[in-house]
Scaffold this motif. Structure first.
Motif, PDB file in Angstrom:
ATOM      1  N   PHE A  39      -4.223 -11.917 -21.963  1.00 33.72           N
ATOM      2  CA  PHE A  39      -4.765 -12.984 -21.121  1.00 33.72           C
ATOM      3  C   PHE A  39      -5.524 -14.022 -21.949  1.00 33.72           C
ATOM      4  O   PHE A  39      -5.325 -15.226 -21.789  1.00 33.72           O
ATOM      5  CB  PHE A  39      -5.697 -12.392 -20.055  1.00 33.72           C
ATOM      6  CG  PHE A  39      -6.413 -13.421 -19.217  1.00 33.72           C
ATOM      7  CD1 PHE A  39      -5.707 -14.278 -18.383  1.00 33.72           C
ATOM      8  CD2 PHE A  39      -7.795 -13.538 -19.267  1.00 33.72           C
ATOM      9  CE1 PHE A  39      -6.367 -15.231 -17.610  1.00 33.72           C
ATOM     10  CE2 PHE A  39      -8.462 -14.483 -18.497  1.00 33.72           C
ATOM     11  CZ  PHE A  39      -7.744 -15.330 -17.674  1.00 33.72           C
ATOM     12  N   LYS A  59     -12.266 -17.081 -21.407  1.00 29.55           N
ATOM     13  CA  LYS A  59     -11.191 -18.039 -21.156  1.00 29.55           C
ATOM     14  C   LYS A  59     -11.582 -18.867 -19.938  1.00 29.55           C
ATOM     15  O   LYS A  59     -12.098 -18.321 -18.955  1.00 29.55           O
ATOM     16  CB  LYS A  59      -9.865 -17.316 -20.899  1.00 29.55           C
ATOM     17  CG  LYS A  59      -8.683 -18.281 -20.780  1.00 29.55           C
ATOM     18  CD  LYS A  59      -7.363 -17.550 -20.692  1.00 29.55           C
ATOM     19  CE  LYS A  59      -6.212 -18.521 -20.530  1.00 29.55           C
ATOM     20  NZ  LYS A  59      -4.906 -17.837 -20.491  1.00 29.55           N
ATOM     21  N   THR A  60     -11.353 -20.165 -20.026  1.00 27.62           N
ATOM     22  CA  THR A  60     -11.688 -21.049 -18.913  1.00 27.62           C
ATOM     23  C   THR A  60     -10.427 -21.372 -18.125  1.00 27.62           C
ATOM     24  O   THR A  60      -9.412 -21.750 -18.705  1.00 27.62           O
ATOM     25  CB  THR A  60     -12.349 -22.344 -19.433  1.00 27.62           C
ATOM     26  OG1 THR A  60     -13.487 -21.977 -20.218  1.00 27.62           O
ATOM     27  CG2 THR A  60     -12.801 -23.232 -18.289  1.00 27.62           C
ATOM     28  N   VAL A  61     -10.501 -21.171 -16.821  1.00 25.25           N
ATOM     29  CA  VAL A  61      -9.355 -21.469 -15.952  1.00 25.25           C
ATOM     30  C   VAL A  61      -9.810 -22.381 -14.817  1.00 25.25           C
ATOM     31  O   VAL A  61     -11.000 -22.455 -14.508  1.00 25.25           O
ATOM     32  CB  VAL A  61      -8.723 -20.179 -15.360  1.00 25.25           C
ATOM     33  CG1 VAL A  61      -8.165 -19.292 -16.449  1.00 25.25           C
ATOM     34  CG2 VAL A  61      -9.718 -19.411 -14.516  1.00 25.25           C
ATOM     35  N   ARG A  62      -8.853 -23.056 -14.205  1.00 25.35           N
ATOM     36  CA  ARG A  62      -9.178 -23.956 -13.098  1.00 25.35           C
ATOM     37  C   ARG A  62      -8.923 -23.248 -11.772  1.00 25.35           C
ATOM     38  O   ARG A  62      -7.852 -22.687 -11.556  1.00 25.35           O
ATOM     39  CB  ARG A  62      -8.336 -25.232 -13.203  1.00 25.35           C
ATOM     40  CG  ARG A  62      -8.780 -26.343 -12.267  1.00 25.35           C
ATOM     41  CD  ARG A  62      -8.117 -27.665 -12.600  1.00 25.35           C
ATOM     42  NE  ARG A  62      -8.677 -28.291 -13.792  1.00 25.35           N
ATOM     43  CZ  ARG A  62      -9.816 -28.982 -13.814  1.00 25.35           C
ATOM     44  NH1 ARG A  62     -10.528 -29.128 -12.710  1.00 25.35           N
ATOM     45  NH2 ARG A  62     -10.250 -29.521 -14.923  1.00 25.35           N
ATOM     46  N   VAL A  63      -9.926 -23.249 -10.920  1.00 27.90           N
ATOM     47  CA  VAL A  63      -9.791 -22.664  -9.579  1.00 27.90           C
ATOM     48  C   VAL A  63     -10.276 -23.698  -8.571  1.00 27.90           C
ATOM     49  O   VAL A  63     -11.447 -24.094  -8.602  1.00 27.90           O
ATOM     50  CB  VAL A  63     -10.627 -21.366  -9.440  1.00 27.90           C
ATOM     51  CG1 VAL A  63     -10.498 -20.798  -8.034  1.00 27.90           C
ATOM     52  CG2 VAL A  63     -10.216 -20.325 -10.465  1.00 27.90           C
ATOM     53  N   GLU A 170      -1.668 -12.856 -16.353  1.00 31.69           N
ATOM     54  CA  GLU A 170      -2.400 -14.070 -15.970  1.00 31.69           C
ATOM     55  C   GLU A 170      -2.718 -14.032 -14.478  1.00 31.69           C
ATOM     56  O   GLU A 170      -3.833 -14.347 -14.051  1.00 31.69           O
ATOM     57  CB  GLU A 170      -1.541 -15.299 -16.306  1.00 31.69           C
ATOM     58  CG  GLU A 170      -2.220 -16.624 -16.065  1.00 31.69           C
ATOM     59  CD  GLU A 170      -2.711 -17.275 -17.349  1.00 31.69           C
ATOM     60  OE1 GLU A 170      -3.484 -18.228 -17.237  1.00 31.69           O
ATOM     61  OE2 GLU A 170      -2.336 -16.826 -18.436  1.00 31.69           O
ATOM     62  N   THR A 174      -6.432 -14.318 -12.850  1.00 33.23           N
ATOM     63  CA  THR A 174      -6.739 -15.537 -12.088  1.00 33.23           C
ATOM     64  C   THR A 174      -6.975 -15.227 -10.610  1.00 33.23           C
ATOM     65  O   THR A 174      -7.805 -15.869  -9.970  1.00 33.23           O
ATOM     66  CB  THR A 174      -5.638 -16.608 -12.235  1.00 33.23           C
ATOM     67  OG1 THR A 174      -4.369 -16.014 -11.985  1.00 33.23           O
ATOM     68  CG2 THR A 174      -5.638 -17.223 -13.612  1.00 33.23           C
ATOM     69  N   GLU A 175      -6.289 -14.211 -10.094  1.00 34.59           N
ATOM     70  CA  GLU A 175      -6.522 -13.812  -8.701  1.00 34.59           C
ATOM     71  C   GLU A 175      -7.945 -13.272  -8.530  1.00 34.59           C
ATOM     72  O   GLU A 175      -8.637 -13.607  -7.567  1.00 34.59           O
ATOM     73  CB  GLU A 175      -5.493 -12.759  -8.276  1.00 34.59           C
ATOM     74  CG  GLU A 175      -5.644 -12.253  -6.843  1.00 34.59           C
ATOM     75  CD  GLU A 175      -5.461 -13.341  -5.777  1.00 34.59           C
ATOM     76  OE1 GLU A 175      -5.929 -13.118  -4.642  1.00 34.59           O
ATOM     77  OE2 GLU A 175      -4.878 -14.403  -6.072  1.00 34.59           O
ATOM     78  N   LEU A 177     -10.530 -14.037 -10.399  1.00 34.26           N
ATOM     79  CA  LEU A 177     -11.450 -15.173 -10.539  1.00 34.26           C
ATOM     80  C   LEU A 177     -11.455 -16.047  -9.289  1.00 34.26           C
ATOM     81  O   LEU A 177     -12.509 -16.517  -8.850  1.00 34.26           O
ATOM     82  CB  LEU A 177     -11.087 -16.001 -11.772  1.00 34.26           C
ATOM     83  CG  LEU A 177     -11.227 -15.266 -13.114  1.00 34.26           C
ATOM     84  CD1 LEU A 177     -10.633 -16.090 -14.249  1.00 34.26           C
ATOM     85  CD2 LEU A 177     -12.683 -14.934 -13.406  1.00 34.26           C
ATOM     86  N   ALA A 178     -10.274 -16.229  -8.707  1.00 32.67           N
ATOM     87  CA  ALA A 178     -10.180 -17.036  -7.480  1.00 32.67           C
ATOM     88  C   ALA A 178     -10.932 -16.363  -6.335  1.00 32.67           C
ATOM     89  O   ALA A 178     -11.641 -17.024  -5.564  1.00 32.67           O
ATOM     90  CB  ALA A 178      -8.714 -17.242  -7.104  1.00 32.67           C
ATOM     91  N   TYR A 181     -14.608 -16.706  -6.877  1.00 31.35           N
ATOM     92  CA  TYR A 181     -15.007 -18.077  -6.545  1.00 31.35           C
ATOM     93  C   TYR A 181     -15.162 -18.241  -5.030  1.00 31.35           C
ATOM     94  O   TYR A 181     -16.119 -18.852  -4.554  1.00 31.35           O
ATOM     95  CB  TYR A 181     -13.983 -19.070  -7.097  1.00 31.35           C
ATOM     96  CG  TYR A 181     -14.246 -20.490  -6.659  1.00 31.35           C
ATOM     97  CD1 TYR A 181     -15.325 -21.208  -7.177  1.00 31.35           C
ATOM     98  CD2 TYR A 181     -13.444 -21.105  -5.698  1.00 31.35           C
ATOM     99  CE1 TYR A 181     -15.583 -22.499  -6.759  1.00 31.35           C
ATOM    100  CE2 TYR A 181     -13.698 -22.394  -5.277  1.00 31.35           C
ATOM    101  CZ  TYR A 181     -14.769 -23.091  -5.807  1.00 31.35           C
ATOM    102  OH  TYR A 181     -15.028 -24.366  -5.386  1.00 31.35           O
TER     103      TYR A 181
END
Lengths: 224, 323
Positions: A39, A59-63, A170, A174-175, A177-178, A181
């Motif tokens: 990841f 790691k920075t992701v967009r949500v 991924e 991301t799920e 993190l989403a 959020y």
């Protein structure tokens, strides 16, 4: 000019709206470190030795148009002898409980890991049950339905991954993190429910060089 | 490295894998603060380390326990673990069965609710100076990632003549203190100026023979005096002496009873602590005073060093392991 561009690049790299701590737990050898390296750095290692030298990766992701910086902590091999420190869980708002789809015992132990997680973290922590090594189809010992039923019974999300083939890795992170959020957006991470919650106020970050204070806001976990 | 688990995790003993490798450079028993610092240091030096603990939690006697766990810690039930089997002549057997650290314990009353929000530190004191060597060690080792600190924000209070008195620990505080007479303020300012000059001169290494007080350093005969005597020579009032001795230099014993005092502070030690105190103020942004404390108790410190050791690759074995 180049220096200005580099500085701008550095700023862009460092800027984020939220910082979420996510922990990886599960039996030894299920592939936690490879999930993390896949990841964070898109790397995979076939070496089977216990994890050394990895504290955490970011790691920075967009949500939802927000930049979320994930700080993902690895066990450093302490799970091998059931020796994870309580401080490891401290402040975590998400967790991936990992098992190996080819070793039934690692799936059965997920319940114990979940209990340890519940004992040390906020009741509203977002948990994803992850069945790793899904590429080893001929060796499968845990049917996907069993995992789904377990996740439903324990109020967690579930997903199968292959760190080797980079399948769903991924997606799993991301799920999580989403979902964190969304929880934070609803202000559901109420600090009052956390048995290990810090007192309200400011904490002193002794490792920071400049302004060494992290505000403990009402969500109890995240800087926004 | 091998460490003790946070909770035991509910995993049966037979689930524990065989410890591999089977030989180590160092074997450490117990996860108290000294053992944990040693484990981290040995691991950082590239040694193979086995770290074992008979307890199902980190910290040994340096733990911070949730209140519900305290009674069982104080009076553990007799261990079911078998005694270690006789070892071959080339090896030493270490009995890792749990023993109560106390000969007799009586507990009464109910644990307050919500009791999980309270922890009991088994050792103290919890406070650390911001510039303490322990904090430096946490920073150098990377252990600071694992400990959250809070600042002591209310200042220090001294119990004097039946009242609680806020300690004037800076020029501004001395200046604002309405309970001090002008003469007392001047004497206190002069004392701190003298000490700061000594600290600065010592730091600059101006210790050449013959320079003496001209360099700002206090003479050795003053440094070897009991600190309380030195303070008297500076004409500080009893109240101001108490402020310096107990609130700033953190003396453990009554320094005025020279005959009966178990541990008489020398001026050298007192000045060193004042230097530590003054360098602690302002070391971390938004840490209001000189002191910080681990938010979840002193038990976090051994855990931080154990984690450092694990990251560097030592084997952490649990309470069920005997060696």
């Amino acid at each position: 000019m180049a220096a200005a561009a580099a500085a701008a690049g550095y700023r862009a790299e460092e800027e984020y709206d939220y910082l979420f701590k996510v922990v990886l737990i599960g039996d030894s050898g299920v592939g936690k470190s490879n999930l993390l390296s896949r990841f964070a750095r898109d790397e995979f290692s076939l070496e089977t030795r216990s994890t050394i030298g990895v504290e955490f990766a970011t790691k920075t992701v967009r949500v939802d148009d927000r930049l979320v910086k994930a700080q993902i902590w690895d066990t450093a091999g302490q799970e091998r002898y059931r020796a994870i420190t309580s401080a490891y869980y401290r402040g975590a708002v998400g967790a991936l409980v990992v098992y190996d789809v080819t070793r039934r015992i690692t799936f059965e132990n997920a319940e114990r890991w979940l209990k340890e997680l519940r004992d040390h973290t906020d009741a509203n922590i977002v948990v994803m049950l992850v069945g790793n090594k899904a590429d080893l189809r001929h060796l499968r010992a845990v049917p996907a339905e069993d995992a789904r039923a377990f996740a439903e019974a324990h109020g967690t999300f579930s997903m199968e991954t292959s760190a080797l083939e980079a399948t769903n890795v991924e997606g799993a992170f991301t799920e999580v993190l989403a979902q964190i959020y969304r929880v934070v957006s609803r202000n559901a991470l109420d600090i009052g429910d956390d048995p290990a919650a810090p007192p309200r106020g400011r904490t002193i970050d002794v490792s920071a060089k400049d302004d060494a204070v992290t505000p403990v806001n009402s969500s109890g976990c995240c800087s926004s | 490295m091998a460490d003790a688990p946070a909770t035991g995790g509910g995993f049966p003993a037979q689930d524990y894998p065989t410890i591999d490798p089977t030989s180590f450079d160092v074997v450490l028993c117990g996860t108290g603060l000294p053992e944990s610092v040693l484990a981290a240091a040995c691991a950082a030096a590239g040694k193979t380390v086995l770290h074992v603990d008979p307890n199902p939690f980190y910290g040994s006697l340096f733990s911070s326990l949730p209140l519900p766990s305290l009674p069982s810690f104080l009076s553990p039930s007799p261990s079911d673990d078998p005694a270690p089997s006789p070892s071959p002549s080339s090896a030493a057997a270490v009995d890792l069965r749990r023993r109560s650290p106390y000969s007799e314990v009586e507990t009464s009353g109910a644990v307050p609710e919500p009791s999980r929000r309270f922890t009991a530190d088994l050792v103290g004191p919890r406070l650390l100076y911001c510039a303490d060597e322990a904090v430096d060690l946490l920073l150098r080792s990377g252990g600071s990632h694992h400990v959250e600190f809070k600042s002591v924000e209310g200042g220090t209070l001294l119990y004097w003549d039946g009242d609680l008195y806020p300690v004037p620990d800076s020029r501004q505080a001395i200046f604002k203190d309405t309970t001090l007479q002008l003469r007392e303020k001047n004497l206190l300012f002069r004392f701190f100026k003298l000490v700061q000059a000594h600290i600065a001169a010592s730091a600059a290494g101006a210790a050449a023979a013959g320079e003496g007080e001209a360099s700002g350093r206090l003479p050795d005969e003053d440094l070897d005096l009991p600190f309380v005597e030195f303070l008297k020579r500076q004409n500080l009032s009893p109240k101001m002496r108490a402020v310096v001795l107990y609130a700033i230099a953190m003396a453990d014993y009554d320094q005025d009873g020279v005959e009966s005092c178990e541990r008489l502070l020398t001026t050298r030690e007192g000045v060193k602590t004042i230097a530590l105190y003054s360098s602690s103020i302002g070391r971390f942004a938004n840490a209001e005073g000189a002191f910080i404390y681990p938010m979840y108790g002193h038990g976090e410190l051994p855990q931080a060093f154990c984690r450092c050791a694990a990251v560097k690759g030592i084997a952490n074995a649990s309470h069920s392991t005997s060696c």
